[in-house]
Design a protein around this motif. Sequence first.
Motif, short mmCIF file in Angstrom:
data_model
loop_
_atom_site.label_atom_id
_atom_site.label_comp_id
_atom_site.label_asym_id
_atom_site.label_seq_id
_atom_site.Cartn_x
_atom_site.Cartn_y
_atom_site.Cartn_z
N LEU A 103 17.95 -7.62 21.91
CA LEU A 103 17.46 -7.49 20.54
C LEU A 103 18.53 -7.87 19.52
N VAL A 104 19.77 -7.46 19.77
CA VAL A 104 20.87 -7.84 18.88
C VAL A 104 21.02 -9.35 18.86
N GLU A 105 21.01 -9.96 20.04
CA GLU A 105 21.25 -11.40 20.13
C GLU A 105 20.07 -12.23 19.66
N LEU A 106 18.93 -11.60 19.49
CA LEU A 106 17.78 -12.27 18.87
C LEU A 106 17.75 -12.03 17.36
N GLY A 107 18.72 -11.30 16.85
CA GLY A 107 18.79 -11.04 15.42
C GLY A 107 17.86 -9.94 14.95
N ARG A 108 17.29 -9.18 15.88
CA ARG A 108 16.36 -8.10 15.54
C ARG A 108 17.14 -6.80 15.44
N TYR A 109 17.95 -6.68 14.40
CA TYR A 109 18.91 -5.59 14.30
C TYR A 109 18.24 -4.23 14.10
N ASP A 110 17.17 -4.19 13.32
CA ASP A 110 16.46 -2.91 13.14
C ASP A 110 15.84 -2.44 14.45
N ASP A 111 15.26 -3.39 15.18
CA ASP A 111 14.69 -3.04 16.48
C ASP A 111 15.79 -2.60 17.45
N ALA A 112 16.95 -3.22 17.33
CA ALA A 112 18.07 -2.82 18.20
C ALA A 112 18.48 -1.38 17.94
#
Length: 439
Positions: A156-165
């Motif tokens: 999730l971090v590496e997909l740029g989905r920081y809130d989901d991370a």
Amino acid sequence: MTRSTVSVWRLGAGVVGLAFVLTAAGALVGGASDAPAAPAAAGAGAAVGQGTSAAVGPLQAHLKAQPKDAGAWASLGAAYVEEARISGDPALYPKAEQALARSLRLRPDGNAEALSGRAALAAARHDFPAALRDADGALAVNRYSERGLAVRIDALVELGRYDDALKAAGLADDRRPGIPVFTRFAYVRELRGEVAEAQRVLELARDSASTRGDIAYTATALGQLAWSQGRYDEALRHCTEALKADPGNLEAREYRARVTAAKGDLPSAVEEFEKIVEQSPLPGRLVALGELYEATGKTALARQQYAVVSTWTGLARAGGMNVDLDTALAAADHGDRAEALRAARAEWQRRRTVHTEDALAWALYRAGKPREALAHARQATATGYRNAVFLYHRGAIERAVGDTAAARGSLSRALALNPHFSPLGAREARRMLDGLEGS
């Protein structure tokens, strides 16, 4: 760590999330090549299970006697992934893939170990959508899978989905609190510009570490964070602590060498980096050594190092790894700028992270397209992430489009944050800033 370990989710005011780098379950995030200041990430990357690569031989011997042991095949696959992380050898990834596939053939249902191992392999190859799918698959089988929980956050971090991370971090922290959770929380916080909180959680992780591997890992993470913020003496103390626990820790040796260079002893830094790349010739380290060679007038040796990056990326592609981000970062300054732009655009289409935004911004700038680059440079710094390289890139781009006030601010912040973030980049940032004085 045991279930009695205090959860990071409950550690105190302001703590609502988790972290990025593993030390006890066998996953890696392709991190070292992500950016000069990324955690070994994104990395700069990180493995759960210090010393996992030492298990390869015993597992191979066991499987000769017990070839139908699905769990051992899954463990062997994870061990190959970890060995590749340590050595920088992407040729090990097909071996990992074969071992994990064998495990799944032997036990196609309920095989959380193989699914989480395959998730770690996908993350190592920078295939983060696949890493997320397999991590979810592993957790559907075993909701407490430490590797599955950890790789899910990484993906999730590496997909740029920081809130989901952050949400994934909360889930992982509730189910399996421990050092893998603490370090991931710290990195997510760092990406959001919350450096003090990131440091606080890393200190808690270090204080709770009980094995030499975990002590070395958490101390190195603290050293890397201190380095990125220009606190060189503090970084050196943490790296020294890490190396006392684990004298061969390559990440601690790397950041000790970066501190050595920052303090002006470039020959010693060169000597240490030469030893490091002999063991682990990852692109970020090769470029760092090349820039140290350039800074000390050894241009021929520098060109050799940059050429090795191309060799490594070729081998990595053959191992099934996506190396577009590595290519963009290295080639923009030290290779084919058209290829850097192609690679950066391709990676940006796959995932929108602060690292891909910065890489595309810089590739566009180096290709003579500063106006197109500016929006991406701004996006790279939009989360509050305190990264001197990103600020330097933004300042150079602002200067190129004629926004001198903004350029002066960005370049000044880069040098104030980490005055020796790169032997060549910091020098160029000072030159640019000097040219803007009075304008």
